[in-house]
Design a protein around this motif. Sequence first.
Motif, PDB file in Angstrom:
ATOM      1  N   VAL A   1       0.236  -1.404  -0.162  1.00 27.60           N
ATOM      2  CA  VAL A   1      -0.135   0.044  -0.097  1.00 27.60           C
ATOM      3  C   VAL A   1       0.947   1.470   0.268  1.00 27.60           C
ATOM      4  O   VAL A   1       0.870   2.131  -0.755  1.00 27.60           O
ATOM      5  CB  VAL A   1      -0.647   0.366   1.157  1.00 27.60           C
ATOM      6  CG1 VAL A   1      -1.651   1.410   1.378  1.00 27.60           C
ATOM      7  CG2 VAL A   1      -1.987  -1.338   1.073  1.00 27.60           C
TER       8      VAL A   1
ATOM      9  N   GLN B   1       1.751   2.139  -3.502  1.00 25.97           N
ATOM     10  CA  GLN B   1       0.505   2.495  -4.130  1.00 25.97           C
ATOM     11  C   GLN B   1       0.546   3.244  -4.247  1.00 25.97           C
ATOM     12  O   GLN B   1       0.233   4.069  -4.887  1.00 25.97           O
ATOM     13  CB  GLN B   1      -0.580   1.792  -3.826  1.00 25.97           C
ATOM     14  CG  GLN B   1      -1.724   1.833  -5.135  1.00 25.97           C
ATOM     15  CD  GLN B   1      -2.883   0.745  -4.610  1.00 25.97           C
ATOM     16  OE1 GLN B   1      -2.875   0.385  -2.796  1.00 25.97           O
ATOM     17  NE2 GLN B   1      -3.469   0.877  -5.164  1.00 25.97           N
TER      18      GLN B   1
ATOM     19  N   GLU C   1      -2.383  -1.834  -6.216  1.00 26.65           N
ATOM     20  CA  GLU C   1      -4.048  -2.135  -5.925  1.00 26.65           C
ATOM     21  C   GLU C   1      -4.485  -3.884  -5.751  1.00 26.65           C
ATOM     22  O   GLU C   1      -4.519  -4.406  -4.839  1.00 26.65           O
ATOM     23  CB  GLU C   1      -4.429  -1.670  -6.754  1.00 26.65           C
ATOM     24  CG  GLU C   1      -5.981  -1.625  -5.985  1.00 26.65           C
ATOM     25  CD  GLU C   1      -7.377  -2.502  -6.410  1.00 26.65           C
ATOM     26  OE1 GLU C   1      -8.441  -2.570  -5.624  1.00 26.65           O
ATOM     27  OE2 GLU C   1      -6.373  -3.293  -7.651  1.00 26.65           O
TER      28      GLU C   1
ATOM     29  N   SER D   1      -2.362  -6.406  -3.146  1.00 23.62           N
ATOM     30  CA  SER D   1      -3.207  -5.322  -1.916  1.00 23.62           C
ATOM     31  C   SER D   1      -4.360  -6.031  -1.302  1.00 23.62           C
ATOM     32  O   SER D   1      -4.713  -6.371  -0.439  1.00 23.62           O
ATOM     33  CB  SER D   1      -2.968  -3.616  -1.845  1.00 23.62           C
ATOM     34  OG  SER D   1      -3.992  -3.205  -2.574  1.00 23.62           O
ATOM     35  N   ARG D   2      -4.942  -5.802  -2.340  1.00 26.41           N
ATOM     36  CA  ARG D   2      -6.397  -6.511  -2.287  1.00 26.41           C
ATOM     37  C   ARG D   2      -6.414  -7.930  -1.782  1.00 26.41           C
ATOM     38  O   ARG D   2      -6.831  -8.277  -1.095  1.00 26.41           O
ATOM     39  CB  ARG D   2      -7.343  -6.564  -3.213  1.00 26.41           C
ATOM     40  CG  ARG D   2      -9.254  -7.044  -3.250  1.00 26.41           C
ATOM     41  CD  ARG D   2      -9.614  -6.839  -4.064  1.00 26.41           C
ATOM     42  NE  ARG D   2      -8.871  -7.189  -5.969  1.00 26.41           N
ATOM     43  CZ  ARG D   2      -8.640  -6.745  -6.478  1.00 26.41           C
ATOM     44  NH1 ARG D   2      -9.437  -5.410  -7.281  1.00 26.41           N
ATOM     45  NH2 ARG D   2      -8.437  -6.528  -7.777  1.00 26.41           N
TER      46      ARG D   2
END
Length: 159
Positions: free
Chosen positions: A34, A37, A51, A54-55
């Motif tokens: 994150v 990002q 993204e 991280s999800r």
Amino acid sequence: MYNSWSKVGDTMKKIEKSLELIAIALLVLLVGTVTLQILSRMTGSPLLWTEELSRNLLVFATFLGAALAYYKGEGLRITFLIDKFPPKARKANDMLMMVASVVLLLFIASVNISFAIKMWDSPTPALNWSKGLLTLVISVGFALIFIRMASDIKKRLSG
């Protein structure tokens, strides 16, 4: 009898310790991803894969964290009514809830495995990972809870 329970207890502690280490690693990776990002977006050239990663890390941490919480005895329970039961009724209720939980865990895990098989050849957009492989973490988390729950049921039945 004690020796076999001692081995089961040692195995449960090893699983719990492994889950703790995995949870720490996942959280460190999640914070790093994150942060990367955010920094890449601030510089005007976002990294699209951060993204998605991280999800996925958050999903992994959620289901493996649920297993860790159960191993530590910190699962969610609402007991204000059960606490008013006599001891024998409480024990019977606990056993009934554990058996119902095992049935639910096995059902959800089997549905999830069927879904993972259907999604196996479907890749994620940025990382090109198998969506089926990613969804298996749900079944892994539930399988770990099932192992501990089965041990708890066996321990209570044996006295």
